[in-house]
Design a protein around this motif. Structure first.
Motif, PDB file in Angstrom:
ATOM      1  N   TYR A   1      -0.737  -4.608   3.704  1.00 18.05           N
ATOM      2  CA  TYR A   1       0.674  -4.753   3.324  1.00 18.05           C
ATOM      3  C   TYR A   1       0.921  -6.242   3.189  1.00 18.05           C
ATOM      4  O   TYR A   1       0.112  -7.050   3.658  1.00 18.05           O
TER       5      TYR A   1
ATOM      6  N   LEU B   1       5.229   3.119   0.442  1.00 19.31           N
ATOM      7  CA  LEU B   1       4.771   2.612   1.736  1.00 19.31           C
ATOM      8  C   LEU B   1       5.970   2.484   2.687  1.00 19.31           C
ATOM      9  O   LEU B   1       5.906   2.864   3.865  1.00 19.31           O
TER      10      LEU B   1
ATOM     11  N   SER C   1       1.950   1.163   6.884  1.00 22.41           N
ATOM     12  CA  SER C   1       3.293   1.503   6.401  1.00 22.41           C
ATOM     13  C   SER C   1       4.375   1.110   7.412  1.00 22.41           C
ATOM     14  O   SER C   1       5.441   0.638   7.023  1.00 22.41           O
TER      15      SER C   1
END
Ligand code: HEC
Length: 225
Positions: free
Chosen positions: A111, A121, A206
């Protein structure tokens, strides 16, 4: 029924205090006091409320980590030795294992801490934020940090973008500053009393992406939530 933020907040705190009563009767009294204070204070002193929530969270954290340390200590607490235990913790016995929560060598996050993470996400992160099955004590992230965007249980440090200094990370794990994924792991192993999530796995990735946006919302900046 019209949505009432205050009721929701009370309900959450009530729920949290019931959880605490379940996991550790000895300290529940002290926490109950904070909840009562907050319930009567109302929105007029929401700053004070925020502070109380931080204290509540500290208590909860101590509690959860004691709980995580195993049955013997939990029993001792139930038998009324809570004070001694609490002192022991304050002196550092509750120190967590930093290798559980620090980015491992060779890991690169999936991420971006700069934001611009995919909507999918973020949606998955939000879903997990409410998932009580992530913890071993029935809590979800939202139990302590609020729901529907009323971010609670965060200290003023959360106004800084990641990585930044967080009292819990420093006090319990000796980390001067933390990335979003590291902070998720800290809350996983400490207040959630669970195993750390898999580094680079879907859940950690996430949740961390989601926390990057929650941080922006908390700081009053434009965000993608
Ligand atoms: C039992 C209560 C509790 C639960 C459950 C909990 N946390 Fe926390 N969280 C805390 C406390 C206490 C702090 C530390 C505040 C401090 O030291 O500044 C904290 C801090 C944080 C911070 C850092 C805020 C900052 O200043 O940067 C993040 C991010 C965070 N939590 C995310 C999560 C996530 C994600 C979950 C679920 C996986 C979660 N928390 C579950 C109590 C909780």
């Amino acid at each position: 029924m019209p949505y009432n933020k205050d009721d929701k907040r009370r309900q959450l705190l009530g729920c949290l205090s019931r959880r605490l009563a379940y996991t550790a009767p000895a300290l529940a009294l002290a926490v109950g006091g904070v909840v009562a204070l907050q319930a009567t204070a109302g929105d007029a002193v929401s700053q004070a409320g925020k502070l109380a929530m931080t204290e509540l969270s500290e208590e909860t954290f101590l509690l959860a980590s004691t709980h995580a340390e195993g049955g013997a200590e939990a029993e001792a607490e139930a038998e009324g030795e809570a004070e001694g235990e609490a002192e022991g913790e304050a002196e550092g016995e509750a120190e967590g294992d930093v290798s559980d929560v620090q980015r491992p060598e060779g890991y690169s996050p999936a991420y971006s801490e700069e934001g611009d993470n995919e909507a999918e996400l973020l949606a998955r992160g939000e879903e997990l934020y409410y998932d009580t099955t992530l913890s071993s004590n029935g809590l979800s992230c939202a139990s302590c940090h609020g729901s529907d965007g009323n971010d609670q249980g965060y200290a003023a440090t959360f106004e800084q973008p990641f990585p930044h200094q967080v009292a819990m990370a420093e006090n319990q794990f000796g980390m001067a500053q933390v990335h979003a994924d590291e902070m998720v792991q800290i809350c996983m192993v400490a207040p959630m009393a669970a195993e750390p999530l898999e580094w680079g796995g879907d859940k950690l990735t996430s949740l961390a992406a989601y926390m990057v946006e929650v941080q922006r919302r908390f700081a009053g900046e434009p965000h993608d939530l």
